[in-house]
Enzyme design. Structure first.
Site, PDB file in Angstrom:
ATOM      1  N   GLU A 233       1.244  16.265  18.343  1.00  0.00           N
ATOM      2  CA  GLU A 233       0.704  16.825  19.581  1.00  0.00           C
ATOM      3  C   GLU A 233       0.479  18.324  19.396  1.00  0.00           C
ATOM      4  O   GLU A 233       1.053  18.942  18.485  1.00  0.00           O
ATOM      5  CB  GLU A 233       1.717  16.642  20.722  1.00  0.00           C
ATOM      6  CG  GLU A 233       2.015  15.206  21.068  1.00  0.00           C
ATOM      7  CD  GLU A 233       0.783  14.470  21.537  1.00  0.00           C
ATOM      8  OE1 GLU A 233       0.210  14.854  22.568  1.00  0.00           O
ATOM      9  OE2 GLU A 233       0.360  13.514  20.865  1.00  0.00           O
TER      10      GLU A 233
ATOM     11  N   THR B 101      -9.601  17.046  16.900  1.00  0.00           N
ATOM     12  CA  THR B 101      -9.561  16.065  15.800  1.00  0.00           C
ATOM     13  C   THR B 101     -10.101  14.705  16.253  1.00  0.00           C
ATOM     14  O   THR B 101     -10.944  14.098  15.587  1.00  0.00           O
ATOM     15  CB  THR B 101      -8.087  15.891  15.334  1.00  0.00           C
ATOM     16  OG1 THR B 101      -7.584  17.177  15.005  1.00  0.00           O
ATOM     17  CG2 THR B 101      -7.984  14.978  14.136  1.00  0.00           C
TER      18      THR B 101
ATOM     19  N   GLU C  45      -7.016   2.448  26.050  1.00  0.00           N
ATOM     20  CA  GLU C  45      -6.357   1.800  24.896  1.00  0.00           C
ATOM     21  C   GLU C  45      -5.773   2.814  23.922  1.00  0.00           C
ATOM     22  O   GLU C  45      -4.672   2.618  23.375  1.00  0.00           O
ATOM     23  CB  GLU C  45      -7.390   0.913  24.164  1.00  0.00           C
ATOM     24  CG  GLU C  45      -6.845   0.174  22.971  1.00  0.00           C
ATOM     25  CD  GLU C  45      -5.802  -0.872  23.374  1.00  0.00           C
ATOM     26  OE1 GLU C  45      -6.154  -1.848  24.040  1.00  0.00           O
ATOM     27  OE2 GLU C  45      -4.617  -0.680  23.019  1.00  0.00           O
TER      28      GLU C  45
ATOM     29  N   LYS D 179      -2.242   9.920  27.150  1.00  0.00           N
ATOM     30  CA  LYS D 179      -1.094   9.175  27.723  1.00  0.00           C
ATOM     31  C   LYS D 179      -0.327  10.004  28.723  1.00  0.00           C
ATOM     32  O   LYS D 179       0.215   9.469  29.686  1.00  0.00           O
ATOM     33  CB  LYS D 179      -0.156   8.652  26.640  1.00  0.00           C
ATOM     34  CG  LYS D 179       0.771   9.677  26.061  1.00  0.00           C
ATOM     35  CD  LYS D 179       0.521   9.922  24.639  1.00  0.00           C
ATOM     36  CE  LYS D 179       0.263  11.377  24.363  1.00  0.00           C
ATOM     37  NZ  LYS D 179      -0.134  11.597  22.986  1.00  0.00           N
TER      38      LYS D 179
ATOM     39  N   ASP E 215       6.638  12.184  24.178  1.00  0.00           N
ATOM     40  CA  ASP E 215       5.443  11.376  23.899  1.00  0.00           C
ATOM     41  C   ASP E 215       5.799   9.883  23.953  1.00  0.00           C
ATOM     42  O   ASP E 215       5.057   9.078  24.523  1.00  0.00           O
ATOM     43  CB  ASP E 215       4.923  11.771  22.503  1.00  0.00           C
ATOM     44  CG  ASP E 215       3.738  10.944  22.050  1.00  0.00           C
ATOM     45  OD1 ASP E 215       2.611  11.253  22.471  1.00  0.00           O
ATOM     46  OD2 ASP E 215       3.937   9.980  21.284  1.00  0.00           O
TER      47      ASP E 215
ATOM     48  N   LYS F 216       4.465   6.856  26.595  1.00  0.00           N
ATOM     49  CA  LYS F 216       3.839   5.610  26.127  1.00  0.00           C
ATOM     50  C   LYS F 216       4.635   4.395  26.601  1.00  0.00           C
ATOM     51  O   LYS F 216       4.052   3.375  26.981  1.00  0.00           O
ATOM     52  CB  LYS F 216       3.720   5.628  24.601  1.00  0.00           C
ATOM     53  CG  LYS F 216       2.692   6.658  24.116  1.00  0.00           C
ATOM     54  CD  LYS F 216       2.769   6.853  22.616  1.00  0.00           C
ATOM     55  CE  LYS F 216       1.708   7.835  22.129  1.00  0.00           C
ATOM     56  NZ  LYS F 216       1.953   8.307  20.748  1.00  0.00           N
TER      57      LYS F 216
ATOM     58  N   VAL G 272      -1.910   4.617  23.843  1.00  0.00           N
ATOM     59  CA  VAL G 272      -0.648   4.089  23.298  1.00  0.00           C
ATOM     60  C   VAL G 272      -0.910   3.473  21.929  1.00  0.00           C
ATOM     61  O   VAL G 272      -1.715   2.544  21.803  1.00  0.00           O
ATOM     62  CB  VAL G 272      -0.044   3.018  24.245  1.00  0.00           C
ATOM     63  CG1 VAL G 272       1.263   2.486  23.676  1.00  0.00           C
ATOM     64  CG2 VAL G 272       0.184   3.598  25.634  1.00  0.00           C
TER      65      VAL G 272
ATOM     66  N   GLY H 256      -3.945   9.989  14.365  1.00  0.00           N
ATOM     67  CA  GLY H 256      -4.946  10.340  13.359  1.00  0.00           C
ATOM     68  C   GLY H 256      -6.351  10.105  13.886  1.00  0.00           C
ATOM     69  O   GLY H 256      -6.559   9.383  14.855  1.00  0.00           O
TER      70      GLY H 256
ATOM     71  N   GLY I 294      -2.906  15.899  11.374  1.00  0.00           N
ATOM     72  CA  GLY I 294      -3.530  15.588  12.673  1.00  0.00           C
ATOM     73  C   GLY I 294      -2.766  14.559  13.480  1.00  0.00           C
ATOM     74  O   GLY I 294      -3.309  13.967  14.403  1.00  0.00           O
TER      75      GLY I 294
HETATM   76  N1  HSE Z   1       1.284  12.693  18.550  1.00  0.00           N
HETATM   77  C1  HSE Z   1       1.156  11.280  18.649  1.00  0.00           C
HETATM   78  C2  HSE Z   1       1.966  10.630  17.550  1.00  0.00           C
HETATM   79  C3  HSE Z   1      -0.257  10.807  18.487  1.00  0.00           C
HETATM   80  O1  HSE Z   1       2.430  11.307  16.656  1.00  0.00           O
HETATM   81  O2  HSE Z   1       2.110   9.431  17.604  1.00  0.00           O
HETATM   82  C4  HSE Z   1      -0.989  10.678  19.766  1.00  0.00           C
HETATM   83  O3  HSE Z   1      -0.357   9.864  20.680  1.00  0.00           O
END
Ligand code: HSE
Length: 432
Positions: free
Chosen positions: A190, A13, A129, A105, A201, A205, A132, A302, A187
């Site tokens: 993860e 994506t 960049e 990340k 996740d 970050k 995060v 996205g 999209g």
């Molecule tokens: N899967 C992550 C989120 C997007 O939903 O924020 C990429 O870091």
């Protein structure tokens, strides 16, 4: 005009979004850099699935090996995700004299030390960049414009998927499961959405934010995390009654004993700007000693928001801006760690506790006794009469004043052993 040849690993994506910007808006990149940027190869193991873009013939390939040694390529964009082969590919690119841009990340949080040392050894750069908060330029702000500050805190919504799920659940119209699959379709999620909802996740970050904002060289695995799985629709109702919304917050807060780091579902007071961040939006509130409070908000997941950050990094790398920042930051350099990390038991904060209890005399007395014995003071209490008193346990909600985390966790263990307390006590943090 000079030509800059770029290669992209990972045509999912986000990779498709990067290709769209590089092919469809080449004029913007030329205007910004004064050079022609050519995406000459896109490498992916799947070269048959149709994507949402027509590529010039010969661009798509599955043979990464032929790319590393190509002296014409100067920048490699890594968008494969995961740890391997992403780590090996990034190392190969650096060793072969190419600068790297990545949105990964997990890779940065896990292997930052090795990757940044390798980049320095080969006089190359890594820009990240997009790793995060997708489209929000928070890493750039922390590493350049906010440098004059000693930061006091970062409070952030860094996972778009869980924020989307919480927003959908709060509206009362969507189940947890439907919200997860919708986030996948859009999209945001993860490849393994468990990492979105269990806080993995978000801690990855937060480890990156803590490194840039506080010089904290901390492993993401050592940051306490709680995901959104234990939250039920009833919690949104009680939170609303108390004047709060529920958000998965990533927190880095400087206090007397060091830096508190944690990710947890948190009741955020309705007038706090973080409470109003809905759907897949991310937000970061930074408090610095000179600047005061600064608030960033935007799409953190996205296709095009993330691609926006990646192409911004490509432009900065071409212009040499990445190299200047990269040289001065001492990222993941343990000798430069500037802050002690506080032990989780020593954190201080307010809590929301949800109990299912037998509705009988003395239960409140027993619960408040366990809390009081540990110096934990109750700030508010809600109990509504159940519709069917004979079959339903009572739900009891308590909020506490500031308490030491170690005392609270011990109290919860003891509370769960009381015969009148049925099942687990749900605990959320509270922030004003
Ligand atoms: N899967 C992550 C989120 C997007 O939903 O924020 C990429 O870091």
């Amino acid at each position: 005009m000079d030509k800059i040849k770029v290669v992209l690993f990972g045509f999912g994506t986000i990779g498709t979004g990067v290709a769209k910007i590089l092919f469809n808006h080449a004029d913007r990149i030329t205007q910004a850099t004064g050079k022609t940027v050519e995406l000459i190869k896109i490498c992916d193991k799947d070269i048959t699935t149709r994507r949402d873009i027509e590529l010039p013939s010969g661009v798509l390939c599955s043979d990464a090996e032929s790319i590393f040694g190509d002296p014409e390529i100067t920048i490699g964009i890594e968008l494969m995700g995961g740890l391997e082969p992403a780590r090996t590919f990034v190392l190969r690119l650096l060793e072969n004299g190419k600068d790297v841009v990545t949105a990964n990340k997990a890779l940065i949080a896990q292997h930052g030390n090795e990757l940044f040392n390798t980049a320095q050894k080969f006089n190359r750069t890594i820009a990240f960049e997009a790793a995060v908060c997708g489209g929000i330029p928070i890493l750039s702000a922390l590493s350049t414009a906010l440098q004059a500050n000693t930061l006091q805190s970062i409070n952030a919504i860094v996972n778009g998927t869980s924020n989307y799920i919480l927003s959908q659940m709060e509206s009362g119209k969507t189940s947890y499961r439907d919200a997860v699959s919708q986030a996948q379709k859009l999209g945001y999620a993860e490849a393994n959405p468990a990492m979105d909802v269990d806080g993995t996740d978000a801690v990855q970050k937060l480890a990156i934010l803590a490194q840039l904002g506080f010089g904290a060289n901390v492993s993401w695995k050592n940051i306490p995390r709680l995901g959104i799985e234990s939250i039920e629709s009833i919690d949104f109702r009680y939170a609303k009654e108390l004047g709060y919304r529920i958000k998965l917050l990533a927190v880095a807060e400087r206090s007397s004993g060091g830096l508190e780091l944690h990710v947890s579902p948190t009741l955020v007071k309705g007038d706090n700007p973080l409470a109003r961040v809905r759907d897949a939006f991310n937000a970061v509130r930074v408090v610095g000693d000179s600047v005061g409070s600064v608030f960033f908000q935007g799409l953190g997941a996205g296709q095009l928001p993330t691609a926006s950050a990646i192409v911004g990094d490509v432009i900065d790398t071409i212009l040499g801006r990445t190299a200047i920042t990269f040289r001065t930051l001492h990222l993941w350099d343990s000798a430069k760690t500037s802050v002690a990390i506080k032990s989780p038991n020593e954190f201080f904060g307010k809590s929301y506790l949800r109990f299912s209890v037998q509705d009988q005399p003395g239960v409140m007395h027993e619960i408040s006794g366990v809390l009081g014995n540990r110096g934990i003071s109750i700030a508010s209490m809600i109990q509504h009469e159940p519709e069917n008193k004979t079959t339903e346990p009572a739900v009891l909600i308590l909020t506490t004043h500031e308490a030491r985390e170690g005392d609270l966790l011990e109290a919860i263990i003891q509370l769960q052993q009381l015969p009148a307390v049925l099942g687990k006590v749900v605990r959320l943090r509270v922030q004003n």
